[in-house]
Design a protein around this motif. Structure first.
Motif, PDB file in Angstrom:
ATOM      1  N   PHE A  17       1.340  -1.358   0.078  1.00 57.12           N
ATOM      2  CA  PHE A  17      -0.105   0.116   0.045  1.00 57.12           C
ATOM      3  C   PHE A  17       0.734   1.127   0.196  1.00 57.12           C
ATOM      4  O   PHE A  17       0.681   2.648  -0.849  1.00 57.12           O
ATOM      5  CB  PHE A  17      -0.869   0.106   1.324  1.00 57.12           C
ATOM      6  CG  PHE A  17      -2.197   0.801   1.552  1.00 57.12           C
ATOM      7  CD1 PHE A  17      -2.722   1.701   0.490  1.00 57.12           C
ATOM      8  CD2 PHE A  17      -1.140   2.105   2.385  1.00 57.12           C
ATOM      9  CE1 PHE A  17      -3.383   2.624   0.614  1.00 57.12           C
ATOM     10  CE2 PHE A  17      -2.616   3.049   2.459  1.00 57.12           C
ATOM     11  CZ  PHE A  17      -3.209   3.700   1.390  1.00 57.12           C
ATOM     12  N   ILE A  18       1.935   1.338   0.925  1.00 55.52           N
ATOM     13  CA  ILE A  18       2.856   2.956   1.167  1.00 55.52           C
ATOM     14  C   ILE A  18       3.812   2.783  -0.024  1.00 55.52           C
ATOM     15  O   ILE A  18       3.312   4.095  -0.699  1.00 55.52           O
ATOM     16  CB  ILE A  18       3.433   2.061   2.174  1.00 55.52           C
ATOM     17  CG1 ILE A  18       2.923   2.371   3.374  1.00 55.52           C
ATOM     18  CG2 ILE A  18       4.668   3.429   2.067  1.00 55.52           C
ATOM     19  CD1 ILE A  18       3.901   2.110   4.713  1.00 55.52           C
ATOM     20  N   THR A  19       4.114   2.072  -0.824  1.00 52.81           N
ATOM     21  CA  THR A  19       4.709   1.294  -1.580  1.00 52.81           C
ATOM     22  C   THR A  19       4.024   2.135  -3.016  1.00 52.81           C
ATOM     23  O   THR A  19       4.489   2.216  -4.286  1.00 52.81           O
ATOM     24  CB  THR A  19       6.138   0.887  -2.179  1.00 52.81           C
ATOM     25  OG1 THR A  19       4.697  -0.388  -2.404  1.00 52.81           O
ATOM     26  CG2 THR A  19       6.956   0.426  -0.746  1.00 52.81           C
ATOM     27  N   ASN A  20       3.005   1.877  -2.963  1.00 55.08           N
ATOM     28  CA  ASN A  20       1.972   1.914  -4.297  1.00 55.08           C
ATOM     29  C   ASN A  20       2.124   3.911  -5.053  1.00 55.08           C
ATOM     30  O   ASN A  20       1.582   4.259  -4.285  1.00 55.08           O
ATOM     31  CB  ASN A  20       0.337   1.976  -4.045  1.00 55.08           C
ATOM     32  CG  ASN A  20      -0.822   1.612  -5.926  1.00 55.08           C
ATOM     33  OD1 ASN A  20      -0.258   2.391  -6.521  1.00 55.08           O
ATOM     34  ND2 ASN A  20      -1.839   1.174  -5.158  1.00 55.08           N
ATOM     35  N   PRO A  21       2.123   3.975  -6.496  1.00 49.96           N
ATOM     36  CA  PRO A  21       2.728   5.169  -6.704  1.00 49.96           C
ATOM     37  C   PRO A  21       1.333   6.131  -5.942  1.00 49.96           C
ATOM     38  O   PRO A  21       1.091   7.015  -6.872  1.00 49.96           O
ATOM     39  CB  PRO A  21       2.062   4.509  -8.428  1.00 49.96           C
ATOM     40  CG  PRO A  21       3.137   3.363  -8.319  1.00 49.96           C
ATOM     41  CD  PRO A  21       2.170   2.783  -6.964  1.00 49.96           C
ATOM     42  N   VAL A  22       0.458   5.482  -6.204  1.00 51.00           N
ATOM     43  CA  VAL A  22      -1.240   6.327  -6.811  1.00 51.00           C
ATOM     44  C   VAL A  22      -1.290   6.598  -4.857  1.00 51.00           C
ATOM     45  O   VAL A  22      -1.520   8.480  -4.400  1.00 51.00           O
ATOM     46  CB  VAL A  22      -2.165   5.651  -6.417  1.00 51.00           C
ATOM     47  CG1 VAL A  22      -3.760   6.132  -6.165  1.00 51.00           C
ATOM     48  CG2 VAL A  22      -2.416   5.192  -7.918  1.00 51.00           C
ATOM     49  N   THR A  23      -0.484   6.161  -3.630  1.00 49.29           N
ATOM     50  CA  THR A  23      -0.197   6.476  -2.273  1.00 49.29           C
ATOM     51  C   THR A  23       0.527   7.967  -2.499  1.00 49.29           C
ATOM     52  O   THR A  23       0.406   8.747  -1.122  1.00 49.29           O
ATOM     53  CB  THR A  23       0.008   5.398  -1.780  1.00 49.29           C
ATOM     54  OG1 THR A  23      -1.014   3.996  -1.786  1.00 49.29           O
ATOM     55  CG2 THR A  23      -0.324   5.412   0.367  1.00 49.29           C
ATOM     56  N   GLU A  24       1.757   7.354  -2.891  1.00 46.31           N
ATOM     57  CA  GLU A  24       2.362   8.974  -2.912  1.00 46.31           C
ATOM     58  C   GLU A  24       1.597   9.676  -3.520  1.00 46.31           C
ATOM     59  O   GLU A  24       2.493  10.646  -2.928  1.00 46.31           O
ATOM     60  CB  GLU A  24       3.618   7.878  -3.857  1.00 46.31           C
ATOM     61  CG  GLU A  24       4.497   6.879  -3.100  1.00 46.31           C
ATOM     62  CD  GLU A  24       6.052   6.114  -4.377  1.00 46.31           C
ATOM     63  OE1 GLU A  24       5.957   6.471  -5.064  1.00 46.31           O
ATOM     64  OE2 GLU A  24       6.336   5.259  -3.852  1.00 46.31           O
ATOM     65  N   ILE A  25       1.698   9.561  -4.865  1.00 41.80           N
ATOM     66  CA  ILE A  25       0.709  11.047  -5.713  1.00 41.80           C
ATOM     67  C   ILE A  25      -0.371  11.853  -4.304  1.00 41.80           C
ATOM     68  O   ILE A  25      -0.649  12.714  -4.222  1.00 41.80           O
ATOM     69  CB  ILE A  25       0.177  10.903  -6.743  1.00 41.80           C
ATOM     70  CG1 ILE A  25       1.482  10.342  -7.661  1.00 41.80           C
ATOM     71  CG2 ILE A  25      -0.604  11.953  -7.338  1.00 41.80           C
ATOM     72  CD1 ILE A  25       0.637   8.928  -8.937  1.00 41.80           C
ATOM     73  N   LEU A  26      -1.441  10.795  -3.756  1.00 42.08           N
ATOM     74  CA  LEU A  26      -1.950  11.260  -2.503  1.00 42.08           C
ATOM     75  C   LEU A  26      -1.158  12.219  -1.667  1.00 42.08           C
ATOM     76  O   LEU A  26      -1.986  13.411  -1.285  1.00 42.08           O
ATOM     77  CB  LEU A  26      -3.079  10.571  -2.179  1.00 42.08           C
ATOM     78  CG  LEU A  26      -4.042   9.812  -3.440  1.00 42.08           C
ATOM     79  CD1 LEU A  26      -5.060   8.469  -2.855  1.00 42.08           C
ATOM     80  CD2 LEU A  26      -4.966  10.744  -3.819  1.00 42.08           C
ATOM     81  N   ALA A  27       0.033  11.680  -0.752  1.00 37.58           N
ATOM     82  CA  ALA A  27       0.715  11.958  -0.561  1.00 37.58           C
ATOM     83  C   ALA A  27       1.581  13.377  -0.307  1.00 37.58           C
ATOM     84  O   ALA A  27       1.000  14.412   0.459  1.00 37.58           O
ATOM     85  CB  ALA A  27       1.788  11.266   0.309  1.00 37.58           C
ATOM     86  N   LEU A  28       1.726  13.500  -1.780  1.00 41.09           N
ATOM     87  CA  LEU A  28       1.987  14.218  -2.180  1.00 41.09           C
ATOM     88  C   LEU A  28       1.173  16.009  -2.737  1.00 41.09           C
ATOM     89  O   LEU A  28       1.677  16.477  -1.943  1.00 41.09           O
ATOM     90  CB  LEU A  28       2.751  14.537  -3.739  1.00 41.09           C
ATOM     91  CG  LEU A  28       3.537  15.970  -4.890  1.00 41.09           C
ATOM     92  CD1 LEU A  28       4.480  16.477  -3.603  1.00 41.09           C
ATOM     93  CD2 LEU A  28       4.093  15.538  -5.233  1.00 41.09           C
TER      94      LEU A  28
END
Length: 59
Positions: A17-28
């Motif tokens: 879940f953490i390394t999912n690109p969508v999660t990274e974009i949402l965090a940004l």
């Protein structure tokens, strides 16, 4: 069909879940929105201050 999490499987699921690109974009996006909100809040407080520059002052 329930989700069965054995031993260390929850760690693997969390890592996926953490390394999912969508999660990274949402965090940004969340960080940018918090920074923008903070900037607007600080600037709106300072615009009515007596120390505000004449250019930005509503006087």
């Amino acid at each position: 069909m329930g989700l069965r999490l054995r031993h260390n499987e929850w760690q693997r699921q969390l890592w996926k879940f953490i390394t999912n690109p969508v999660t990274e974009i949402l965090a940004l996006v969340a960080v940018v929105l918090v920074a923008l909100g903070t900037l607007v809040m600080v600037e709106s407080r300072l615009i009515h201050s007596p120390d505000a520059p004449v250019v930005f002052s509503p006087k």
